[in-house]
Scaffold this active site. Structure first.
Site, PDB file in Angstrom:
ATOM      1  N   ASP B  67      14.108 -40.461   9.988  1.00 43.36           N
ATOM      2  CA  ASP B  67      13.411 -39.426   9.218  1.00 43.36           C
ATOM      3  C   ASP B  67      12.002 -39.325   9.786  1.00 43.36           C
ATOM      4  OD1 ASP B  67      12.019 -37.878   7.441  1.00 43.36           O
ATOM      5  OD2 ASP B  67      12.425 -39.114   5.679  1.00 43.36           O
ATOM      6  N   ASN B  94      11.661 -32.934  18.270  1.00 40.77           N
ATOM      7  CA  ASN B  94      12.199 -31.605  18.019  1.00 40.77           C
ATOM      8  C   ASN B  94      12.453 -31.343  16.534  1.00 40.77           C
ATOM      9  OD1 ASN B  94      14.164 -29.188  18.465  1.00 40.77           O
ATOM     10  ND2 ASN B  94      15.431 -30.755  17.502  1.00 40.77           N
ATOM     11  N   TYR B 162       4.674 -20.956   9.664  1.00 41.79           N
ATOM     12  CA  TYR B 162       5.384 -21.603  10.768  1.00 41.79           C
ATOM     13  C   TYR B 162       4.483 -21.690  12.000  1.00 41.79           C
ATOM     14  CZ  TYR B 162       8.933 -21.888  14.535  1.00 41.79           C
ATOM     15  OH  TYR B 162       9.666 -22.237  15.634  1.00 41.79           O
ATOM     16  N   LYS B 166       3.243 -25.036  14.648  1.00 38.19           N
ATOM     17  CA  LYS B 166       3.629 -25.047  16.063  1.00 38.19           C
ATOM     18  C   LYS B 166       2.400 -24.985  16.978  1.00 38.19           C
ATOM     19  CE  LYS B 166       7.847 -25.741  15.427  1.00 38.19           C
ATOM     20  NZ  LYS B 166       8.469 -26.971  15.975  1.00 38.19           N
TER      21      LYS B 166
END
Lengths: 183, 259
Positions: B67, B94, B162, B166
């Site tokens: 996790d 990832n 989002y 990133k």
């Protein structure tokens, strides 16, 4: 037009200046807010960053900025300007935590611009010389291979422009005001 | 696939979120090049089938439940990898969780921000810190690879929160490239758009979406998680990319040309 305070805040919570200016009838929108997130100015070797450090250096400025943007739109503001150091664009030795927060905020500006353009709200970033934000820019490493083109870098006039009605066709942009260091 | 490719022979790689999608593609491709791959999946029921597929293809792999939002869990993954295989050369982070489309003015931090921040950003922190010692010991083969997105450069109208997570990963790669470069470790990002199982399922119910994505992509197709995205990760993991660090390689068929 709203007042925009000078300098780049690095202490306390997220800095906000300006206010929604209601012009004419109810529901009319306008005015500007300048958001100065609190970025961690302290150099830290990456392995030394604790969870508490990261919470303060990354989560706090991000969450504060998101909420400041939300408040601005709810208040009817149509110009949002966010001040960040170029450290997020260049990366920083011993400043990974600061760079991550700065770049996250800078790209959040683009997302906000994309969503809120239809509302008539522009959202832009002003990227300033790291020396205005972090304690030891020499430790962070060179922003560019070449020295700065100018020996001065006062971002206030650009902040004022982006906060003004004259910038209405500019959104989602980062204007770098660092004397021509980052190109 | 070129079965003579042995660019990662003798090396050990951990791939988080490797139970499906892009992570699975990267795990398979690294194994094809000779790496022993640790499929670090949150649940063994997703990770183990990937391991079995790699083994059936003649590769080497194992699954370690991980996790990435837990420092202890990532620490255990790295320790178990080093104990079982004696080294760790390549850490690929990832794993990612999101709650889908949202409006920025209405979003709730706990619901929309925290899952993405915890998996992408805090997961990067934990994977990098916990793997650092092993990557340093693997000199000159130490590699940290973070999976980001073109949205981390240009923002997103559909998922505004989002993009910042990133973007943070890209800034981390640049920063650690500077900080860890003297130790011979390279740190890079891959920004893919590929046919993950979730996207393929969406295509089945919405064929127009596939057509639209293909039409806007200069190469006129949606990327493959293994041959397209996995191959870019393999390049960055290999000696071929020994002099590449702090970079983001966009692997999306040319859709995003803003770097």
């Amino acid at each position: 037009m709203v007042g925009v305070s000078g300098g780049v805040g690095v202490s306390g919570g997220v800095g906000e200046s300006g206010a929604a200016a209601v012009r004419g009838g109810a529901g009319e929108r306008g005015g500007a807010v300048v958001i100065r997130p609190r970025f961690d100015p302290v150099a830290r070797g990456f392995d030394e960053i604790s969870d508490d450090d990261f919470q303060a250096a990354f989560e706090a400025p991000l969450q504060d900025t998101i909420q400041a943007m939300q408040r601005a739109v709810a208040a009817g503001v149509t110009r949002i300007v966010v001040v960040v150091p170029t450290t997020g664009m260049s990366g920083g030795d011993h400043y990974a935590h600061t760079a991550m927060a700065a770049e996250a905020v800078r790209v959040l500006v683009k997302s906000a611009a994309r969503q809120w353009g239809a509302l008539g709200v522009t959202v832009n970033a002003v990227a300033v010389d790291p020396a205005m934000v972090i304690d030891d820019p020499t430790l962070a490493g060179p922003v560019s291979l070449a020295p700065a083109a100018l020996d001065r870098a006062d971002p206030q006039a650009v902040i004022d422009f982006l906060a003004s009605e004259a910038s209405g066709d500019v959104t989602g942009q980062t204007i770098v005001v660092d004397g021509g260091l980052w190109m | 696939m070129d079965v003579t490719d042995s660019r990662l022979a003798g090396r050990v790689a951990v791939v988080t979120g490797a139970g499906q999608g892009v992570g699975e593609g990267i795990a398979r491709r690294l194994a094809q090049a000779g790496a022993t791959v640790v499929v670090a999946a949150r649940r063994a029921e997703t990770g183990q089938p990937v391991v079995e597929a790699i083994l059936e293809a003649g590769g080497a792999a194992t699954c370690i439940e991980t996790d990435v939002t837990s420092r202890d869990s990532v620490r255990h993954c790295v320790a178990a990898t080093r104990e079982q295989f004696g080294r760790l050369d390549v850490m690929v982070h990832n794993a990612f969780t999101s709650n889908g489309r949202h409006r920025l003015e209405d979003c709730d931090l706990d619901r929309h921000w925290t899952p993405m921040s915890r998996t992408a950003v805090w997961g990067s922190l934990y994977c990098a810190q916990e793997a650092h010692q092993a990557l340093r010991a693997a000199r000159p083969h130490g590699r940290l690879i973070l999976i980001t997105s073109p949205s981390g450069v240009e923002g997103s109208a559909n998922m505004p929160l989002y993009s910042p997570v990133k973007a943070a990963q890209r800034a981390l790669a640049k920063s650690l490239a500077r900080e860890w470069g003297p130790e011979g470790i390279t740190v890079n990002c891959v920004a893919p758009v590929a046919g993950s199982p979730a996207l393929v399922r969406t295509f089945e119910t919405n064929p127009a979406l596939r057509a639209a994505m293909e039409a806007r992509t200069p190469l006129r197709r949606v990327g493959d998680i293994t041959t397209d995205v996995g191959s870019v990760a393999l390049f960055l993991a290999s000696d071929d990319a020994a002099y590449v660090t702090g970079q983001t390689v966009v692997c999306d068929g040319g859709s995003f040309l803003g770097l």
